[in-house]
Design a protein around this motif. Structure first.
Motif, PDB file in Angstrom:
ATOM      1  N   ALA A 105       8.736  16.970  -0.120  1.00  0.00           N
ATOM      2  CA  ALA A 105       7.695  15.873  -0.477  1.00  0.00           C
ATOM      3  C   ALA A 105       8.263  14.908  -0.999  1.00  0.00           C
ATOM      4  O   ALA A 105       9.308  14.281  -1.272  1.00  0.00           O
ATOM      5  CB  ALA A 105       7.422  16.735  -2.156  1.00  0.00           C
ATOM      6  N   ASP A 106       6.873  13.543  -1.440  1.00  0.00           N
ATOM      7  CA  ASP A 106       7.453  12.497  -1.809  1.00  0.00           C
ATOM      8  C   ASP A 106       7.260  12.028  -3.178  1.00  0.00           C
ATOM      9  O   ASP A 106       7.012  12.605  -3.483  1.00  0.00           O
ATOM     10  CB  ASP A 106       6.154  11.425  -0.508  1.00  0.00           C
ATOM     11  CG  ASP A 106       6.746   9.591  -0.367  1.00  0.00           C
ATOM     12  OD1 ASP A 106       5.522   9.122  -0.380  1.00  0.00           O
ATOM     13  OD2 ASP A 106       7.677   9.351  -0.036  1.00  0.00           O
ATOM     14  N   ASN A 107       8.447  10.989  -2.616  1.00  0.00           N
ATOM     15  CA  ASN A 107       7.811   9.742  -4.663  1.00  0.00           C
ATOM     16  C   ASN A 107       8.201  11.294  -6.128  1.00  0.00           C
ATOM     17  O   ASN A 107       8.205  11.362  -6.809  1.00  0.00           O
ATOM     18  CB  ASN A 107       6.566   9.558  -5.148  1.00  0.00           C
ATOM     19  CG  ASN A 107       5.723   8.868  -3.725  1.00  0.00           C
ATOM     20  OD1 ASN A 107       4.907   9.805  -2.876  1.00  0.00           O
ATOM     21  ND2 ASN A 107       6.281   7.709  -3.535  1.00  0.00           N
ATOM     22  N   ALA A 137       0.767  -1.531   0.269  1.00  0.00           N
ATOM     23  CA  ALA A 137       0.087   0.068  -0.379  1.00  0.00           C
ATOM     24  C   ALA A 137       0.790   1.043   0.068  1.00  0.00           C
ATOM     25  O   ALA A 137       1.805   1.108   0.681  1.00  0.00           O
ATOM     26  CB  ALA A 137      -0.926  -0.099   1.360  1.00  0.00           C
ATOM     27  N   MET A 138       0.337   2.631  -0.809  1.00  0.00           N
ATOM     28  CA  MET A 138       1.065   3.305  -0.676  1.00  0.00           C
ATOM     29  C   MET A 138       1.251   4.351   0.528  1.00  0.00           C
ATOM     30  O   MET A 138       1.302   5.858   0.149  1.00  0.00           O
ATOM     31  CB  MET A 138       0.499   4.629  -1.684  1.00  0.00           C
ATOM     32  CG  MET A 138      -1.062   4.988  -1.377  1.00  0.00           C
ATOM     33  SD  MET A 138      -1.350   5.901  -2.899  1.00  0.00           S
ATOM     34  CE  MET A 138      -2.787   6.637  -2.487  1.00  0.00           C
ATOM     35  N   ASN A 139       1.665   3.395   1.727  1.00  0.00           N
ATOM     36  CA  ASN A 139       2.150   4.735   2.501  1.00  0.00           C
ATOM     37  C   ASN A 139       3.623   5.209   2.340  1.00  0.00           C
ATOM     38  O   ASN A 139       4.210   4.266   1.943  1.00  0.00           O
ATOM     39  CB  ASN A 139       2.298   3.947   4.050  1.00  0.00           C
ATOM     40  CG  ASN A 139       0.866   2.678   3.693  1.00  0.00           C
ATOM     41  OD1 ASN A 139       1.059   1.634   4.369  1.00  0.00           O
ATOM     42  ND2 ASN A 139      -0.384   3.223   4.154  1.00  0.00           N
ATOM     43  N   ILE A 152       4.396  16.761   1.605  1.00  0.00           N
ATOM     44  CA  ILE A 152       3.440  16.331   0.607  1.00  0.00           C
ATOM     45  C   ILE A 152       3.440  15.348  -0.299  1.00  0.00           C
ATOM     46  O   ILE A 152       4.240  14.668  -0.388  1.00  0.00           O
ATOM     47  CB  ILE A 152       4.040  17.871  -0.778  1.00  0.00           C
ATOM     48  CG1 ILE A 152       4.167  19.224  -0.467  1.00  0.00           C
ATOM     49  CG2 ILE A 152       3.145  17.038  -2.777  1.00  0.00           C
ATOM     50  CD1 ILE A 152       4.782  20.153  -1.708  1.00  0.00           C
ATOM     51  N   ASP A 153       2.388  14.731  -0.530  1.00  0.00           N
ATOM     52  CA  ASP A 153       2.432  13.607  -0.258  1.00  0.00           C
ATOM     53  C   ASP A 153       0.747  12.327  -1.252  1.00  0.00           C
ATOM     54  O   ASP A 153       0.608  11.703  -1.014  1.00  0.00           O
ATOM     55  CB  ASP A 153       2.208  11.960   1.149  1.00  0.00           C
ATOM     56  CG  ASP A 153       2.915  11.185   0.467  1.00  0.00           C
ATOM     57  OD1 ASP A 153       2.101  10.288   1.676  1.00  0.00           O
ATOM     58  OD2 ASP A 153       3.124  10.186  -0.517  1.00  0.00           O
ATOM     59  N   HIS A 154       0.446  13.417  -1.675  1.00  0.00           N
ATOM     60  CA  HIS A 154      -1.056  13.361  -2.924  1.00  0.00           C
ATOM     61  C   HIS A 154      -0.571  12.889  -4.268  1.00  0.00           C
ATOM     62  O   HIS A 154       0.095  11.874  -4.346  1.00  0.00           O
ATOM     63  CB  HIS A 154      -2.033  14.067  -2.566  1.00  0.00           C
ATOM     64  CG  HIS A 154      -1.355  15.386  -2.776  1.00  0.00           C
ATOM     65  ND1 HIS A 154       0.538  16.088  -2.908  1.00  0.00           N
ATOM     66  CD2 HIS A 154      -2.274  17.160  -2.854  1.00  0.00           C
ATOM     67  CE1 HIS A 154       0.257  17.436  -2.664  1.00  0.00           C
ATOM     68  NE2 HIS A 154      -1.810  18.004  -3.461  1.00  0.00           N
TER      69      HIS A 154
HETATM   70 MG   LIG Z   1       3.686   8.970  -1.156  1.00  0.00          MG
END
Ligand SMILES: [Mg+2]
Ligand SMILES: Oc1cc(-c2ccc(F)cc2)cc2nccnc12
Length: 214
Positions: free
Chosen positions: A168-170, A39-41, A140-142
């Motif tokens: 910011a993630d990802n 899952a995207m945790n 920021i992780d949307h």
């Molecule tokens: Mg993320």
């Protein structure tokens, strides 16, 4: 067998974590998502980097874009000083409902307020409706296509001050190339990249810290 993955994650937490113990909730979600269902945790590897930056910032006001099941919300909330204001924005009402129950089980529900709706609709309301002035820390992780427009919106709404920390993630996977281009080429931000891996996978990912210079 509950019908959606997020409900299965919540059930696993309720049965395997310790009520009122935020770290046991974080550990239970990581165990479930690494052993049973991805899952995207943000996960523990990137989560430890998040923890370090939150602790260094020691924010009085914090914002999270993208609550999902509440995993990073619990990590952040357990590091906040008493009286800190922490808002988390979630567009998906089902995910918001799961996160609410995760926060309550972890015992951090008093520290965190879930705002249901899209970031583009909520950010302009934060000063008026939610009595916020500026944010010291923003996770920021949307959705990566909202990273840049929402960063500009935060600037335009006067929600950033000198020293505000955006994390910011990802930024590598799924990737946020326009966000990296924007903050790294804008003289108003001081950027640092934190190489890591996609949660529960070997794939490369990274967090990007962008400190607003005012
Ligand atoms: Mg993320
Ligand atoms: O951390 C994340 C990972 C992914 C994601 C999806 C599909 C893949 F195959 C790999 C990674 C999506 C995300 N969306 C919003 C916020 N965070 C996300």
């Amino acid at each position: 067998m509950p019908q959606i993955k997020e409900q299965r994650i919540l059930d696993y937490v309720l049965q395997n974590a310790v009520k009122g113990d935020p770290q046991s909730v974080v550990d239970a979600i990581d165990k479930y998502c690494s052993e049973k269902e991805w899952a995207m945790n943000v996960g523990n590897e990137k989560g430890l980097i998040l923890d370090k930056i939150v602790s260094e910032t020691n924010p009085s006001t914090a914002l999270e874009l993208g609550t999902y099941c509440g995993y990073s919300g619990v990590r952040i909330a357990q590091l906040l000083k008493p009286g800190a204001c922490f808002l988390t924005v979630e567009k998906n009402p089902v995910h918001a409902a799961i996160a609410k129950q995760i926060f309550e089980f972890a015992g951090v529900q008093e520290k965190i307020k879930i705002l249901e709706g899209s970031s583009e609709e909520i950010i302009p309301q934060l000063k008026s409706k939610h009595k916020v002035n500026t944010f010291d820390f923003i996770f920021i992780d949307h959705w990566s296509d909202r990273y840049t427009p929402d960063t500009k919106l935060l600037e335009e709404c006067g929600l950033l001050k000198q020293g505000s920390v955006l994390l910011a993630d990802n930024v590598i996977y799924p990737g946020a190339p326009d966000f990296l281009q924007y903050v790294r080429n804008c003289s108003r931000y001081e950027c640092t990249n934190y190489p890591s891996h996609l949660e529960y996978m070997d794939k490369e990912d990274a967090l990007e810290k962008a400190v607003f210079k005012g």
